[in-house]
Design a protein around this motif. Structure first.
Motif, PDB file in Angstrom:
ATOM      1  N   MET A 105       0.848  -1.192   0.000  1.00 47.45           N
ATOM      2  CA  MET A 105       0.000   0.000   0.000  1.00 47.45           C
ATOM      3  C   MET A 105       0.885   1.245   0.000  1.00 47.45           C
ATOM      4  O   MET A 105       1.779   1.348   0.834  1.00 47.45           O
ATOM      5  N   ILE A 106       0.629   2.143  -0.956  1.00 43.11           N
ATOM      6  CA  ILE A 106       1.511   3.308  -1.095  1.00 43.11           C
ATOM      7  C   ILE A 106       1.204   4.321   0.005  1.00 43.11           C
ATOM      8  O   ILE A 106       0.054   4.668   0.244  1.00 43.11           O
ATOM      9  N   GLN A 107       2.260   4.752   0.674  1.00 41.67           N
ATOM     10  CA  GLN A 107       2.094   5.802   1.671  1.00 41.67           C
ATOM     11  C   GLN A 107       2.387   7.142   1.011  1.00 41.67           C
ATOM     12  O   GLN A 107       3.077   7.212   0.002  1.00 41.67           O
ATOM     13  N   GLY A 108       1.896   8.204   1.592  1.00 45.03           N
ATOM     14  CA  GLY A 108       2.274   9.538   1.153  1.00 45.03           C
ATOM     15  C   GLY A 108       1.420  10.103   0.035  1.00 45.03           C
ATOM     16  O   GLY A 108       1.665  11.215  -0.407  1.00 45.03           O
TER      17      GLY A 108
ATOM     18  N   ASP B 179      -1.981  11.756  -1.503  1.00 47.98           N
ATOM     19  CA  ASP B 179      -3.059  12.529  -0.900  1.00 47.98           C
ATOM     20  C   ASP B 179      -4.382  11.783  -1.073  1.00 47.98           C
ATOM     21  O   ASP B 179      -4.482  10.810  -1.821  1.00 47.98           O
ATOM     22  N   ARG B 180      -5.365  12.271  -0.358  1.00 47.45           N
ATOM     23  CA  ARG B 180      -6.652  11.593  -0.297  1.00 47.45           C
ATOM     24  C   ARG B 180      -7.253  11.379  -1.684  1.00 47.45           C
ATOM     25  O   ARG B 180      -7.713  10.284  -2.013  1.00 47.45           O
TER      26      ARG B 180
ATOM     27  N   ARG C 227      -5.347   8.720  -3.734  1.00 44.11           N
ATOM     28  CA  ARG C 227      -5.584   7.388  -3.172  1.00 44.11           C
ATOM     29  C   ARG C 227      -6.931   6.847  -3.654  1.00 44.11           C
ATOM     30  O   ARG C 227      -7.036   5.718  -4.133  1.00 44.11           O
ATOM     31  N   GLU C 228      -7.959   7.675  -3.518  1.00 48.81           N
ATOM     32  CA  GLU C 228      -9.300   7.223  -3.904  1.00 48.81           C
ATOM     33  C   GLU C 228      -9.403   7.024  -5.419  1.00 48.81           C
ATOM     34  O   GLU C 228     -10.054   6.093  -5.882  1.00 48.81           O
TER      35      GLU C 228
ATOM     36  N   GLN D 180      -7.821   3.684  -6.257  1.00 46.51           N
ATOM     37  CA  GLN D 180      -8.695   2.570  -5.844  1.00 46.51           C
ATOM     38  C   GLN D 180      -9.863   2.399  -6.813  1.00 46.51           C
ATOM     39  O   GLN D 180     -10.216   1.285  -7.190  1.00 46.51           O
TER      40      GLN D 180
ATOM     41  N   ARG E 171     -10.735  -0.831  -9.235  1.00 46.89           N
ATOM     42  CA  ARG E 171     -12.032  -1.531  -9.291  1.00 46.89           C
ATOM     43  C   ARG E 171     -12.541  -1.615 -10.728  1.00 46.89           C
ATOM     44  O   ARG E 171     -13.034  -2.647 -11.174  1.00 46.89           O
TER      45      ARG E 171
ATOM     46  N   LEU F   4      -2.607  27.672  -3.637  1.00 46.59           N
ATOM     47  CA  LEU F   4      -2.486  29.109  -3.412  1.00 46.59           C
ATOM     48  C   LEU F   4      -1.061  29.581  -3.712  1.00 46.59           C
ATOM     49  O   LEU F   4      -0.847  30.737  -4.100  1.00 46.59           O
ATOM     50  N   PHE F   5      -0.109  28.671  -3.582  1.00 46.60           N
ATOM     51  CA  PHE F   5       1.291  29.040  -3.823  1.00 46.60           C
ATOM     52  C   PHE F   5       1.506  29.552  -5.250  1.00 46.60           C
ATOM     53  O   PHE F   5       2.354  30.389  -5.498  1.00 46.60           O
TER      54      PHE F   5
ATOM     55  N   LEU G 295       1.041  33.277  -5.498  1.00 47.36           N
ATOM     56  CA  LEU G 295       1.853  34.204  -4.700  1.00 47.36           C
ATOM     57  C   LEU G 295       2.786  34.952  -5.631  1.00 47.36           C
ATOM     58  O   LEU G 295       3.372  34.380  -6.544  1.00 47.36           O
TER      59      LEU G 295
ATOM     60  N   SER H  77       4.113  15.623   1.253  1.00 47.62           N
ATOM     61  CA  SER H  77       3.788  14.243   0.834  1.00 47.62           C
ATOM     62  C   SER H  77       4.785  13.226   1.396  1.00 47.62           C
ATOM     63  O   SER H  77       4.879  12.113   0.896  1.00 47.62           O
TER      64      SER H  77
ATOM     65  N   GLU I 196       1.682  -3.188   8.103  1.00 46.43           N
ATOM     66  CA  GLU I 196       1.155  -3.907   6.948  1.00 46.43           C
ATOM     67  C   GLU I 196       1.737  -5.323   6.900  1.00 46.43           C
ATOM     68  O   GLU I 196       1.132  -6.238   6.353  1.00 46.43           O
TER      69      GLU I 196
ATOM     70  N   ASN J  17      -7.593   8.963   5.414  1.00 38.93           N
ATOM     71  CA  ASN J  17      -8.233  10.257   5.155  1.00 38.93           C
ATOM     72  C   ASN J  17      -8.498  10.999   6.461  1.00 38.93           C
ATOM     73  O   ASN J  17      -8.290  12.207   6.568  1.00 38.93           O
TER      74      ASN J  17
ATOM     75  N   GLU K  22      -5.341  12.284   7.682  1.00 37.38           N
ATOM     76  CA  GLU K  22      -4.903  13.432   6.894  1.00 37.38           C
ATOM     77  C   GLU K  22      -5.639  14.699   7.319  1.00 37.38           C
ATOM     78  O   GLU K  22      -5.046  15.776   7.389  1.00 37.38           O
TER      79      GLU K  22
ATOM     80  N   ASP L 175      -2.750  24.857   0.701  1.00 35.26           N
ATOM     81  CA  ASP L 175      -3.488  26.134   0.723  1.00 35.26           C
ATOM     82  C   ASP L 175      -3.382  26.809   2.090  1.00 35.26           C
ATOM     83  O   ASP L 175      -3.160  28.014   2.203  1.00 35.26           O
TER      84      ASP L 175
END
Lengths: 299, 454
Positions: A1-4, A6-7, A10-11, A14, A18, A294-295, A298, B32, B209, B408, B411, B419
Motif C-alpha cells: 500500500m503506497i504511503q504519502g 493525498d486523499r 488514493r481514492e 482505488q 475496481r 495558493l502558492f 503568490l 507528501s 502492513e 483520510n 490526513e 493552501d
C-alpha cells in the motif's frame, strides 16, 4: 500500500483498480465464452458444473458405445435373418425329398445343396465384426463353430461361451444385446446344425422315412432361429431407444452446463463498454482537476 | 517606552516570524512525506503593562506537532488487516489457476476419460485396443494427480519463502524503529524532531502492513513494539529478531528471539497471511486432492479385485493403482505395471464378460466419497479454493477502503494542506513586513533623536 499519497489520489487509484477488475472480468468472459473460468467466479456452482460435465462425458461415451453396439446388433440380426432363410430353403428341400415322387438322384442333388446350406449356416454362425465373433458369446475371440461333416451334428462342438454381456443406457439401466451361438444354433432338439445335417445324411442315403422323421426337427429349429431373430429385433429397438435417451440426456446436460458455465456475451460486452467509458471519464476528470494551490498565485 | 526597547521588541518579533516561516517551509517540503505530521509554531503575546515598564511583544511558543496518535492507531489497525488479505488474495489467485473448472483439462478431465475408457471396455472387454486405452487413461490420471500435487507443493514452498522474506523485512523495519529510539534516548529533543518522528511513524505503518503490532509510546518518546500483542520486536534500544523457521517440515514456524514458537500469536499483516497460506490453506487443498486420489485408487482397485482377468486360466483382478501413503496419495499415485490381459473386466463365472467393466464405469456416476461422486468431490475442493479466494479478495477490498478512510481521517487531523500553508505564509509575510515597517519608523525616530542631540 503506497504511503504519502493525498486523499484524492488514493481514492482515484482505488476506483481505477475496481474498474480495471470489472473490465478484465468482462474481457475474460468475452474471450473464453465462459462465465466461470476460475473457481472464485462462482464457487457455489463448481461442484454442480463438474458433476454435469462428468455426466455429459458419460452420455457421450454411452452414445459412442451404443453406436458401436448398434452395428453389432444390426449385423447379428441380418445374419440371423439369412440363417432363417437358409433354414426355409432347407425345409423346402426336405419337404421335396420327403415325397414319394423324389428319386435317389434328386435326393442326392438335394443332399449336395443341403451340405452347401449347412456350410452357409456355419459361416453365418461365425459372423465377425472387427475381428470378433458375434455368436461366440463372451469368448468372442474364438471361432464358435467349424464345419465337420463327420460329426453327428455336422459341426464341431460350440467353442464359444455364454453371452453374459450387457449394455448400459445413460441412466445405468442394463440390457442384453446378444445371445451366444450355442443357444441359437446348437441346443438340443432345436439344434439347427443337427437338423440340417440329419437331413443331409438322410438325403444322401435316400432314406425317405428318415427325411420325413427329420422334418419336425427342421421346423422346430427354424422356429427357434425365428425366436432369436425376434430377440435381435427387440435389441435393435432397445438400442435405438437408449440412443435417443442418450441424445436427449446429452442435450439437457449441455443446456444445463451452458446455463451454469457459459457467459452472457451481451451483458459482458455492455459491462466492458461501460467500464471503458467510466475509465476514460475518470482519466478525463482527473486530468481536469486543478493542480494549482495558493502558492501558484503568490507574487 | 524607550525607542531602544521598541527597537528590541521589533527585532524579537522578526525572529518569531522567521521561525514561523521556517515551520511553514518544513510543512510544505514534507507535504507528501510518509509519516510526516503537520507542525505549527504558535506565537505567544508577552505581558504588556507599560505603567510598570513592561512593553510586551511576541515570543515563539513551543513547536507543536499535530500528530493524532488515535488516528495513527486506526490506520495501523486497518492496514494490518488489509495486509493479511492482500497477501492471501495474491497467493490464492495463483492456487486458483491450478484448479480446472471446465472439466475439460487437468485432474477432472483425466478422471472423466478414465471412466469413459472403462465404459468403452464394457463394449469390447476382450479387445486389446480397449484395454490399452484403459491403461493409458489410468497413466494420465496418475500423471495429472502427481502434477497437481507437485504444483501445490511448489506453491506452498513459495508461500514459505515469502513468509521468510516478510520476516526479514519486519526485522529491518524494527531496526529503523530501534534507531529512532536510540536517538530519542541519546538526545531528548530527537523524539520531537519532525523529520525523525516522520521516519519512525512511516516505519511503524509499513511494519503494521507486514505484521499485527501493538505500539506503546514510552515516557522518553521511544516506541515499544509488540508483534501479535505479546511478541517483543522493539523495546527501547533493543531489537528482538523474529525468525521464520522453514526447517521443521512443510509448515512455517515463527520463532521469537528466544527460539519459542510464536506462530499462533501472529495472524495479521502480510506475514500472518503468508503463514496462514502455507500452514492452513494449501495443506487443506492438498489433503482434499490426496483424499480424492486415495478414494479413486481404492475404489478402482476394489472393483478390479472382485473380478477376473483375461488370462488363461483367469486370475483374480490385480490392483491398477498404487500409492505410498494416504497423506501422499496424489503425488505418489502410479499405475502398476500390469499386462493388458491382467485387467479384470469380467466377473467370476462369466469370464470374457463385461460385468466388472460395467462396475468400473459405474464408479464414475455413483457416490464414492460420502455423498459425492469423484467429479462432485473435485468440484467441492475447487469450490473451497474459490470461496477462500473470493473471501480474501472481498476482505482485501473492504479493508483497503477502511484503510483509506482511516488515512483520510488522519490526513484531516494532521496532514499538510498547501493552501493553508500558503495562507499562513502570506499572514506571516505581512506581519513580518508590517513589523519591519515599524522597525524602520523607530529606526528613523532614533536617528532624528540622535540628530537633535548633535
Amino acid at each position: 500500500m503506497i504511503q504519502g499519497l493525498d486523499r484524492s489520489s488514493r481514492e482515484f487509484l482505488q476506483d481505477l483498480s475496481r474498474l480495471k477488475t470489472r473490465s478484465e472480468q468482462a474481457m475474460r468472459r468475452i474471450s473464453s465464452g465462459y462465465r466461470v473460468t476460475r473457481p472464485s467466479d462462482d464457487p457455489a456452482s463448481l461442484s454442480r458444473i463438474q458433476t454435469v460435465q462428468a455426466s455429459l462425458e458419460r452420455a457421450t461415451q454411452v452414445l459412442a458405445n451404443l453406436n458401436l453396439i448398434r452395428t453389432e446388433v444390426n449385423t447379428a440380426e441380418h445374419a440371423l435373418g439369412q440363417a432363417v432363410q437358409v433354414m426355409d430353403r432347407v425345409i423346402e428341400l426336405g419337404a421335396r425329398g420327403a415325397t414319394s415322387t423324389a428319386t435317389a438322384e434328386s435326393r442326392a442333388a438335394a443332399a449336395i445343396e443341403v451340405e452347401g446350406l449347412l456350410g452357409r449356416l456355419v459361416n453365418l454362425a461365425n459372423t465377425q465384426i472387427n475381428g470378433r465373433y458375434l455368436f461366440a458369446g463372451d469368448a468372442d475371440q474364438a471361432q464358435p463353430f467349424a464345419l465337420d461333416l463327420a460329426a453327428p451334428e455336422g459341426v464341431t462342438a460350440y467353442a464359444g461361451a455364454a453371452a453374459t454381456r450387457q449394455m448400459e443406457d445413460v441412466h445405468g439401466v442394463r440390457f442384453s444385446v446378444a445371445r451366444d451361438g450355442g443357444v441359437i444354433f446348437h441346443v438340443g432338439a432345436a439344434s439347427a446344425f443337427a437338423a440340417v445335417n440329419a437331413l443331409r445324411v438322410a438325403l444322401e442315403t435316400n432314406d425317405e422315412a428318415a427325411i420325413q422323421a427329420n422334418m419336425g426337427a427342421l421346423r422346430s429349429a427354424g422356429d427357434h432361429l425365428n425366436q432369436h431373430l425376434a430377440f435381435y429385433g427387440f435389441a435393435q429397438n432397445r438400442v435405438s431407444d437408449a440412443t435417443e435417451g442418450a441424445n436427449q440426456a446429452g442435450l439437457v446436460l449441455r443446456e444445463t452446463l451452458a446455463a451454469l458455465r457459459d457467459a452472457d456475451i451481451v451483458e459482458a460486452a455492455v459491462t466492458l463498454s461501460q467500464t471503458r467509458t467510466h475509465e476514460e471519464a475518470a482519466y478525463s476528470a482527473r486530468a481536469r482537476l486543478p493542480r494549482s494551490s495558493l502558492f501558484d498565485f503568490l507574487g | 517606552m524607550s525607542l531602544f526597547v521598541a527597537l528590541q521588541t521589533s527585532a524579537q518579533a522578526l525572529n518569531v516570524y522567521q521561525r514561523a516561516l521556517a515551520v511553514t517551509q518544513k510543512n510544505v517540503i514534507n507535504a507528501s512525506t510518509p509519516g510526516y505530521a503537520r507542525h505549527t509554531a504558535p506565537q505567544v503575546a508577552l505581558e504588556f503593562r507599560p505603567e510598570q515598564g513592561i512593553y510586551g511583544g511576541v515570543a515563539a511558543g513551543e513547536l507543536r506537532s499535530l500528530r493524532d496518535e488515535f488516528a495513527e492507531r486506526g490506520v495501523r489497525r486497518q492496514v494490518t488487516v488489509y495486509g493479511r488479505y492482500e497477501q492471501l488474495s495474491a497467493w490464492l489467485s495463483q492456487v486458483e489457476g491450478q484448479f480446472d473448472v471446465s472439466g475439460q483439462s487437468g485432474v477432472p478431465a483425466a478422471i472423466n476419460r478414465l471412466f469413459s475408457s472403462f465404459s468403452a471396455l464394457s463394449v469390447t472387454p476382450n479387445d486389446p485396443g480397449a484395454r490399452l486405452q484403459v491403461m493409458a487413461r489410468a497413466e494420465e490420471v496418475a500423471r495429472h494427480f502427481s502434477g497437481a500435487a507437485l504444483e501445490m507443493t511448489a506453491t506452498a514452498a513459495e508461500g514459505r519463502r515469502a513468509a521468510a522474506e516478510i520476516t526479514a523485512e519486519v526485522n529491518r523495519l524494527a531496526g529503523q524503529v530501534v534507531n529512532f529510539n536510540r536517538a530519542a534516548r541519546d538526545q531528548a529533543s530527537a523524539s520531537g524532531d519532525p523529520g525523525l518522528s516522520a521516519q519512525a511513524f512511516a516505519a511503524l505503518e509499513e511494519l503494521s502492513e507486514l505484521v499485527d503490532i501493538q505500539v506503546l509510546r514510552q515516557g522518553d518518546g521511544s516506541f515499544t513494539v509488540l508483534a501479535g500483542g505479546q511478541v517483543p520486536l522493539v523495546v527501547g534500544d533493543r531489537q528482538y529478531q523474529l525468525e521464520a523457521d522453514l526447517s521443521s517440515g512443510p509448515a512455517v514456524i515463527l520463532r521469537d528471539s528466544r527460539g519459542d514458537d510464536v506462530t499462533a500469536s501472529i495472524t495479521g499483516g502480510r506475514l500472518g497471511g503468508a503463514v496462514a497460506f502455507a500452514n492452513e490453506y494449501v495443506p487443506g487443498y492438498a489433503a482434499g486432492l490426496n483424499e480424492l486420489a486415495r478414494n479413486l485408487a481404492d475404489a478402482v482397485n476394489a472393483v478390479l479385485a472382485a473380478g477376473v482377468d483375461n488370462q488363461n486360466p483367469p486370475q483374480p483382478g490385480a490392483a491398477l493403482f498404487a500409492y505410498n501413503a494416504p497423506a501422499d496419495a496424489a503425488y505418489s499415485l502410479s499405475v502398476n505395471p500390469l499386462s493388458i490381459e491382467e485387467l479384470a473386466a469380467a466377473l467370476p463365472g462369466a469370464e470374457g464378460g463385461n460385468g466388472n467393466a460395467l462396475a468400473l464405469a459405474d464408479l464414475g456416476r455413483t457416490a464414492q466419497i460420502g455423498s459425492d461422486t469423484f467429479a462432485a468431490f473435485y468440484g467441492r475442493i475447487a469450490s473451497r479454493v474459490g470461496a477462500d479466494a473470493t473471501a480474501a479478495r472481498e476482505l482485501r477490498i473492504s479493508h483497503e477502503l477502511l484503510a483509506t478512510q482511516a488515512r483520510n481521517y488522519r490526513e484531516e487531523r494532521q496532514g499538510v494542506s498547501l493552501d493553508e500553508e500558503a495562507a499562513q505564509l502570506i499572514e506571516v509575510q505581512r506581519a513580518y513586513q508590517a513589523n519591519a515597517k515599524v522597525f524602520q519608523v523607530i529606526d528613523s525616530l532614533t536617528e532624528t533623536t540622535i540628530a537633535m542631540l548633535r
